[in-house]
Design a protein around this motif. Sequence first.
Motif, PDB file in Angstrom:
ATOM      1  N   LEU A   1       5.381  -6.976  -9.505  1.00  0.00           N
ATOM      2  CA  LEU A   1       5.567  -7.983  -8.460  1.00  0.00           C
ATOM      3  C   LEU A   1       5.492  -7.396  -7.050  1.00  0.00           C
ATOM      4  O   LEU A   1       4.906  -7.997  -6.152  1.00  0.00           O
ATOM      5  N   TYR A   2       6.131  -6.264  -6.853  1.00  0.00           N
ATOM      6  CA  TYR A   2       6.268  -5.660  -5.521  1.00  0.00           C
ATOM      7  C   TYR A   2       6.014  -4.162  -5.620  1.00  0.00           C
ATOM      8  O   TYR A   2       6.946  -3.367  -5.565  1.00  0.00           O
ATOM      9  N   PRO A   3       4.771  -3.730  -5.759  1.00  0.00           N
ATOM     10  CA  PRO A   3       4.483  -2.322  -6.032  1.00  0.00           C
ATOM     11  C   PRO A   3       5.066  -1.332  -5.016  1.00  0.00           C
ATOM     12  O   PRO A   3       5.424  -0.228  -5.383  1.00  0.00           O
ATOM     13  N   GLU A   4       5.180  -1.717  -3.767  1.00  0.00           N
ATOM     14  CA  GLU A   4       5.668  -0.782  -2.751  1.00  0.00           C
ATOM     15  C   GLU A   4       7.118  -1.032  -2.354  1.00  0.00           C
ATOM     16  O   GLU A   4       7.626  -0.391  -1.443  1.00  0.00           O
ATOM     17  N   VAL A   5       7.769  -1.983  -2.987  1.00  0.00           N
ATOM     18  CA  VAL A   5       9.122  -2.354  -2.587  1.00  0.00           C
ATOM     19  C   VAL A   5      10.064  -2.142  -3.749  1.00  0.00           C
ATOM     20  O   VAL A   5       9.791  -2.621  -4.840  1.00  0.00           O
TER      21      VAL A   5
END
Length: 131
Positions: free
Chosen positions: A76-80
């Motif tokens: 869903l949020y690869p960098e978060v």
Amino acid sequence: MNATANQRYTILYVDDEQANLSVFKSTFRREFNILLANNSDEAVALLKDNKVDLLITDQMMPDMSGVELLKAIIKLYPEVPPSRVMLSGYTQPKDIDLAFDEYKLYKFISKPWEEADLKALIIEAIQAGHG
């Protein structure tokens, strides 16, 4: 590095045991913004609506394991958030290795944790994620 009034890092702590959430928040709330989730759905919703610098998750939870949560978040949020830490009294080494290899796990810490050690790790993980 100390979190200042101008730069308070936000930590999302995920654990199915309310007592663990309460202890974590009371221990670190003076230095960090603390978001709490007692299941994976709450964690994902908080990540959607908040800038989070560090995710700390328990491994053994009824709805999904910490590793499964990290897998869901990376889709869903690869960098978060940029850094992820797992706390647990239980471990399946193969699962933890997978989390390091594929889901951006920074460190695994066994419960119970010591305040000074965990605080140092939090700062180290945030710096590594922002470096």
